[in-house]
Design a protein around this motif. Structure first.
Motif, PDB file in Angstrom:
ATOM      1  N   PRO A 126       0.841  -1.206   0.000  1.00 42.47           N
ATOM      2  CA  PRO A 126       0.000   0.000   0.000  1.00 42.47           C
ATOM      3  C   PRO A 126       0.878   1.258   0.000  1.00 42.47           C
ATOM      4  O   PRO A 126       1.999   1.236   0.519  1.00 42.47           O
ATOM      5  CB  PRO A 126      -0.804  -0.125   1.294  1.00 42.47           C
ATOM      6  CG  PRO A 126      -0.144  -1.188   2.096  1.00 42.47           C
ATOM      7  CD  PRO A 126       0.712  -2.006   1.206  1.00 42.47           C
ATOM      8  N   ASP A 127       0.361   2.330  -0.573  1.00 42.84           N
ATOM      9  CA  ASP A 127       1.151   3.559  -0.713  1.00 42.84           C
ATOM     10  C   ASP A 127       1.757   4.025   0.600  1.00 42.84           C
ATOM     11  O   ASP A 127       2.896   4.472   0.651  1.00 42.84           O
ATOM     12  CB  ASP A 127       0.269   4.684  -1.294  1.00 42.84           C
ATOM     13  CG  ASP A 127      -0.022   4.411  -2.768  1.00 42.84           C
ATOM     14  OD1 ASP A 127       0.729   3.579  -3.352  1.00 42.84           O
ATOM     15  OD2 ASP A 127      -0.975   4.990  -3.314  1.00 42.84           O
ATOM     16  N   ALA A 128       0.966   3.890   1.670  1.00 43.58           N
ATOM     17  CA  ALA A 128       1.430   4.394   2.961  1.00 43.58           C
ATOM     18  C   ALA A 128       2.669   3.666   3.455  1.00 43.58           C
ATOM     19  O   ALA A 128       3.390   4.166   4.313  1.00 43.58           O
ATOM     20  CB  ALA A 128       0.315   4.262   3.987  1.00 43.58           C
ATOM     21  N   LEU A 129       2.909   2.472   2.914  1.00 49.59           N
ATOM     22  CA  LEU A 129       4.023   1.679   3.443  1.00 49.59           C
ATOM     23  C   LEU A 129       5.228   1.604   2.511  1.00 49.59           C
ATOM     24  O   LEU A 129       6.201   0.920   2.796  1.00 49.59           O
ATOM     25  CB  LEU A 129       3.530   0.250   3.743  1.00 49.59           C
ATOM     26  CG  LEU A 129       2.545   0.083   4.906  1.00 49.59           C
ATOM     27  CD1 LEU A 129       2.128  -1.384   5.040  1.00 49.59           C
ATOM     28  CD2 LEU A 129       3.141   0.584   6.215  1.00 49.59           C
ATOM     29  N   THR A 130       5.176   2.333   1.385  1.00 51.18           N
ATOM     30  CA  THR A 130       6.241   2.131   0.382  1.00 51.18           C
ATOM     31  C   THR A 130       7.635   2.481   0.900  1.00 51.18           C
ATOM     32  O   THR A 130       8.618   1.873   0.493  1.00 51.18           O
ATOM     33  CB  THR A 130       5.988   2.927  -0.918  1.00 51.18           C
ATOM     34  OG1 THR A 130       5.597   4.232  -0.532  1.00 51.18           O
ATOM     35  CG2 THR A 130       4.944   2.264  -1.773  1.00 51.18           C
ATOM     36  N   THR A 131       7.740   3.446   1.805  1.00 49.99           N
ATOM     37  CA  THR A 131       9.096   3.769   2.278  1.00 49.99           C
ATOM     38  C   THR A 131       9.586   2.750   3.298  1.00 49.99           C
ATOM     39  O   THR A 131      10.770   2.508   3.447  1.00 49.99           O
ATOM     40  CB  THR A 131       9.135   5.163   2.934  1.00 49.99           C
ATOM     41  OG1 THR A 131       8.067   5.242   3.877  1.00 49.99           O
ATOM     42  CG2 THR A 131       9.003   6.250   1.893  1.00 49.99           C
ATOM     43  N   ARG A 132       8.643   2.167   4.009  1.00 53.34           N
ATOM     44  CA  ARG A 132       9.012   1.276   5.097  1.00 53.34           C
ATOM     45  C   ARG A 132       9.280  -0.154   4.627  1.00 53.34           C
ATOM     46  O   ARG A 132      10.130  -0.849   5.171  1.00 53.34           O
ATOM     47  CB  ARG A 132       7.865   1.270   6.107  1.00 53.34           C
ATOM     48  CG  ARG A 132       8.229   0.663   7.403  1.00 53.34           C
ATOM     49  CD  ARG A 132       7.097   0.864   8.377  1.00 53.34           C
ATOM     50  NE  ARG A 132       7.459   1.841   9.365  1.00 53.34           N
ATOM     51  CZ  ARG A 132       7.058   1.782  10.639  1.00 53.34           C
ATOM     52  NH1 ARG A 132       6.268   0.820  11.031  1.00 53.34           N
ATOM     53  NH2 ARG A 132       7.441   2.673  11.484  1.00 53.34           N
ATOM     54  N   VAL A 133       8.540  -0.603   3.632  1.00 53.06           N
ATOM     55  CA  VAL A 133       8.655  -2.003   3.214  1.00 53.06           C
ATOM     56  C   VAL A 133       9.789  -2.180   2.208  1.00 53.06           C
ATOM     57  O   VAL A 133       9.695  -1.752   1.063  1.00 53.06           O
ATOM     58  CB  VAL A 133       7.311  -2.500   2.630  1.00 53.06           C
ATOM     59  CG1 VAL A 133       7.468  -3.899   2.052  1.00 53.06           C
ATOM     60  CG2 VAL A 133       6.238  -2.484   3.703  1.00 53.06           C
ATOM     61  N   VAL A 134      10.874  -2.773   2.668  1.00 50.35           N
ATOM     62  CA  VAL A 134      12.013  -3.088   1.796  1.00 50.35           C
ATOM     63  C   VAL A 134      12.367  -4.554   2.044  1.00 50.35           C
ATOM     64  O   VAL A 134      11.744  -5.214   2.870  1.00 50.35           O
ATOM     65  CB  VAL A 134      13.225  -2.183   2.111  1.00 50.35           C
ATOM     66  CG1 VAL A 134      12.916  -0.724   1.813  1.00 50.35           C
ATOM     67  CG2 VAL A 134      13.655  -2.347   3.569  1.00 50.35           C
ATOM     68  N   ALA A 135      13.365  -5.049   1.323  1.00 44.32           N
ATOM     69  CA  ALA A 135      13.778  -6.437   1.559  1.00 44.32           C
ATOM     70  C   ALA A 135      14.206  -6.595   3.009  1.00 44.32           C
ATOM     71  O   ALA A 135      14.932  -5.757   3.534  1.00 44.32           O
ATOM     72  CB  ALA A 135      14.928  -6.801   0.621  1.00 44.32           C
ATOM     73  N   GLY A 136      13.741  -7.650   3.658  1.00 47.01           N
ATOM     74  CA  GLY A 136      14.094  -7.896   5.057  1.00 47.01           C
ATOM     75  C   GLY A 136      13.076  -7.394   6.064  1.00 47.01           C
ATOM     76  O   GLY A 136      13.162  -7.711   7.242  1.00 47.01           O
ATOM     77  N   THR A 137      12.065  -6.614   5.600  1.00 46.12           N
ATOM     78  CA  THR A 137      11.069  -6.074   6.526  1.00 46.12           C
ATOM     79  C   THR A 137      10.080  -7.163   6.965  1.00 46.12           C
ATOM     80  O   THR A 137       9.663  -7.991   6.160  1.00 46.12           O
ATOM     81  CB  THR A 137      10.277  -4.941   5.843  1.00 46.12           C
ATOM     82  OG1 THR A 137      11.200  -3.965   5.390  1.00 46.12           O
ATOM     83  CG2 THR A 137       9.273  -4.296   6.790  1.00 46.12           C
ATOM     84  N   ARG A 138       9.711  -7.106   8.228  1.00 46.34           N
ATOM     85  CA  ARG A 138       8.685  -7.993   8.750  1.00 46.34           C
ATOM     86  C   ARG A 138       7.328  -7.380   8.418  1.00 46.34           C
ATOM     87  O   ARG A 138       7.108  -6.190   8.677  1.00 46.34           O
ATOM     88  CB  ARG A 138       8.838  -8.060  10.266  1.00 46.34           C
ATOM     89  CG  ARG A 138       8.655  -9.406  10.896  1.00 46.34           C
ATOM     90  CD  ARG A 138       9.370  -9.435  12.231  1.00 46.34           C
ATOM     91  NE  ARG A 138       8.964  -8.344  13.089  1.00 46.34           N
ATOM     92  CZ  ARG A 138       8.013  -8.434  14.019  1.00 46.34           C
ATOM     93  NH1 ARG A 138       7.375  -9.574  14.213  1.00 46.34           N
ATOM     94  NH2 ARG A 138       7.697  -7.402  14.768  1.00 46.34           N
TER      95      ARG A 138
END
Ligand code: ADP
Ligand code: ZN
Length: 745
Positions: free
Chosen positions: A22-34
């Protein structure tokens, strides 16, 4: 542009699921994110493997629900390590990634930071001791049950949860109440199991000896990418060298991992590390609650703590700016994980070191042949500590030949020779301590000639043949070879006997009669089933409350008790004739290690080893404390014209399980056929396939077991076998694949 994340769930699946970010999470969700994702009608925690712009090929598009952490749980390096695990051990990616994070971070419990409140528990503690056999007989003349309870408590270190005694040892509450009435024990209610490592007293570390300084120098001068083996005799002060290396790393602002074989058995090492690093170290021991473990994990991940100490799974600790990984007692088989991914922490350490540019340091007085082979190939550099600290001599080892030595007549079926009896008696008279090693009871019996000591072996596999009674035969548990059970020895013609291990309880009973004044503690699986029981027993030895410590291989490990002057190996043959190609190696390591517990104090020490194979190279080398002699004799025996074994070839073991013996055998047969066909059609005959055969432990947890072994000198071919096996995805759950197995039982 919409983004999609490939998410690995901690399940037995090889392919990640794709979710929209989701757009709101694009900065936070990267490889390795839970991330929290919907799976069917549930929600599950997963870890993002990669981000891309490709939508899922099929099905409905579903969105990531949440990303709870401020930063990725897994660094790119640990993600790569997870991939390496999957590839090397042929394990589904989901299960590999599951091994990288503590359990609490995977489930519902993750939401709760503090963890469940500790329960309180009733314990019973001995308050009055009856050290001699005589006093004991008087006190329990009419209550044998009470005596059993007393002795069980004593073996458990003097205190135990009531629940444990009732549930595990079937001791009724009235029996325990009787002990209390008799003034021998006390009942308590305690809040929480204490952390046994929190209050260990530590002296400041001493200055390095000249040998330790030189070792330190050699380590720091060697290239980071070459692992180093510190081969140091028992008592040479390897721990202090590790600590110095760790200290130099932490001083430079970087991090370190120290792996120890079994943390409950190594309180002394842990205490030394705590003494140097204090709050900078996270001790990852099995007594931590889920929440505590998650806290320790976070403190490492955020760089608040820079050193992790723990057993094998600590190899995945999220230490920041990792500079060194130390694997203490590298030869220990407890570094191998028993469930998927079936990794060996020693090999994972090398992989992680390579990925993160960290130095890898191994230490042992009895290195594995795998590592010695690497030293020979120049892939591992060896640094030696050839002397004990303070120039204490290594104890002399006397090998007693059980075929001819005079026995103590009262010992009955316990092999107890006059020389061992004398050594123990003299030590007790001088108020010194004794350690007696008795191997795990043999589960498989073998045939041995009492006159010449010969044990029949398989002509193809060079392991001992196992006695079977229905039908009566000798069988090889690697290849299935069978021969008739002969009543006479093939090499000398004398009558043979069936051999089976003796139990620690039996030995304890005999010792109590033989040395009624001695305070005896037993350490084996029966007495160490509660969480801190090892620790309590060892504390009593350290404080001089125990005269004789008797136990299985668990007493051979890293203990440093200066009061111990005599070490006895009651029957060295049990390990020697296990149906396992590492039988000789295990025996050498066990005997050399337990011998190394003697003579660490000013009173010196000696070792007595009882055997019917006194000329065996494993025992001769152990008696001479010589790794070089053992390796020189053993390595050629694992290469042609003998049947080849690791380290000259790689090994994969397939274990087929079944509800019946026939089902397991049929399943194993299909695996063997698949392997033999692949070998001919695609692998150019680079494999040797052994079996199927029944596993030496033919039945475990109610399931029958049969195995197939695959050997090859070509690592790449074995890699192809693992990938092909994973790709065809057969036998999930019913066929266990174990690459580089440490046990073939
Ligand atoms: P290893 O692991 O090599 O068997 P340890 O590390 O347990 O040996 O050390 C053996 C003993 O020597 C320990 O009691 C330790 O405290 C002591 N020791 C180690 N290094 C020194 C030193 N430099 N000076 C004095 N005592 C030392
Ligand atoms: Zn065989």
């Amino acid at each position: 542009m919409p983004l999609f994340a490939d998410v690995l769930l901690p399940l037995s699946v090889s392919t990640p699921y794709r979710y929209a970010v989701p757009d709101a999470l694009t900065t936070r969700v990267v490889a390795g994110t839970r991330v929290l994702v919907p799976v069917r009608r549930r929600k599950a925690v997963g870890v993002v493997r990669a981000i891309g712009s490709e939508p899922p090929a099929t099905g409905t598009q579903r969105e990531i629900l949440a990303a709870p952490d401020a930063e990725p749980a897994l660094s790119p390096a640990l993600l790569r390590l997870g991939e390496w695990l999957s590839n090397y051990y042929g394990c589904p990616a989901g299960l590999s990634v599951r091994a990288l994070l503590p359990g609490a971070l995977w489930g519902g419990r993750a939401a709760r930071v503090d963890g469940p409140p500790e329960r309180s528990e009733r314990t019973i503690t001995l308050v009055h001791s009856l050290p001699s056999l005589l006093e004991r007989e008087r006190a329990f003349a009419r209550s044998p049950r009470r005596r059993a309870a007393y002795e069980a408590l004593e073996a458990l270190g003097g205190t135990a949860p009531v629940r444990h005694l009732v549930a595990q040892l079937k001791l009724g509450p009235p029996v325990l109440a009787g002990l209390v009435r008799q003034g021998l024990a006390r009942l308590d209610r305690v809040a929480a199991p204490r952390d046994p490592f929190s209050d260990l007293a530590v002296a400041p570390p001493p200055a390095l000896t000249a040998d330790q300084r030189r070792a330190m120098q050699e380590i720091l001068e060697s290239p980071v990418e070459t692992p180093v083996l510190i081969e140091g005799v028992t008592g040479s002060g390897k721990t202090l060298v590790y600590l110095e290396v760790l200290r130099s790393v932490v001083a430079a602002g970087r991090g370190a991992i120290l792996l120890v074989p079994e943390i409950a058995l190594t309180p002394q090492t842990v205490a030394r590390v705590r003494g140097v690093f204090g709050d900078d170290v996270a001790v990852l021991h099995s007594g931590l609650s889920d929440a505590e473990r998650a806290d320790a994990w976070r403190a490492l991940r955020q760089g608040q703590k820079r050193v992790a100490v723990g057993a094998r799974s600590a190899i995945f600790a999220p230490v920041q700016r990792l500079a060194v990984v130390v694997v203490d007692e590298e030869h220990e088989s407890s570094y191998k994980q028993g469930t998927a991914p079936r990794y060996h922490a020693r090999d994972v350490a090398v992989a992680r070191g390579r990925i993160e540019g960290a130095r890898v340091l191994f230490g042992s007085a009895t290195p594995s042949l795998e590592l010695l082979h690497q030293v020979g190939l120049g892939k591992v550099r060896r640094v030696e500590l050839p002397r004990r600290v303070g120039d204490r001599p290594l104890p002399p080892v006397e090998v007693v030949d059980l075929r001819s030595a005079s026995r103590v007549p009262e010992a009955g079926s316990v092999p107890w020779s006059e020389p061992l009896d004398r050594a123990v008696r003299e030590a007790l008279e001088r108020k010194e301590q004794v350690i007696l090693l008795l191997n795990r009871r043999g589960f498989a019996s073998f045939v041995q000639c009492p006159t010449c000591g010969t044990v029949p072996g398989c002509p193809r596999c060079a392991i001992s043949l196992t006695v079977h009674s229905t039908p009566s035969a000798l069988r090889c548990h690697y290849c299935g070879h069978e021969e008739s059970l002969s009543a006479t020895c093939k090499s000398c013609g004398a009558a043979t006997t069936r051999m089976r291990g003796l139990g620690t309880q039996q030995l304890e009973h005999f010792l109590a009669l033989r040395f009624p004044a001695a305070r005896i503690a037993r350490m084996d699986l029966d007495t160490t089933s509660t969480k801190w029981s090892h620790h309590r027993i060892l504390e009593r030895v350290a404080s001089g409350e125990v005269d004789v410590l008797l136990g299985t291989q668990m007493i051979a490990k890293g203990l440093d008790f200066p009061g111990v002057t005599v070490v006895g190996v009651v029957d060295a043959d049990t390990a020697l004739h296990l149906p396992d190609f590492r039988g000789a190696e295990r025996t050498f390591q066990l005997v050399a290690q337990v011998a190394g517990r003697a003579g660490r104090g000013p009173a010196g020490g000696r070792v007595v080893v009882q055997t019917r194979s006194p000329d065996h190279h494993a025992l001769r080398a152990a008696a001479a404390h010589s790794v070089a002699a053992f390796a020189a004799a053993e390595l050629p025996l694992r290469t042609p014209p003998h049947p080849p074994y690791p380290p000259h070839v790689g090994l994969i073991r397939f274990v087929a399980l079944g509800k019946t013996e026939t089902a397991a055998a049929a399943r194993a047969t299909r695996v063997a056929e698949w392997l033999r066909r692949a070998n001919v059609e695609r692998l150019g005959g680079a494999l040797t396939v052994l079996g199927p055969a029944a596993c030496p432990i033919a039945r475990l947890h109610g399931r029958w077991r049969a195995h197939v072994l695959v050997k090859s000198a070509e690592t790449r071919v074995l890699g192809r076998v693992m990938r092909a096996w994973r790709a065809q995805g057969r036998g999930a759950g019913l066929i266990v694949v174990d690459r580089d197995p440490v046990s073939l039982l």
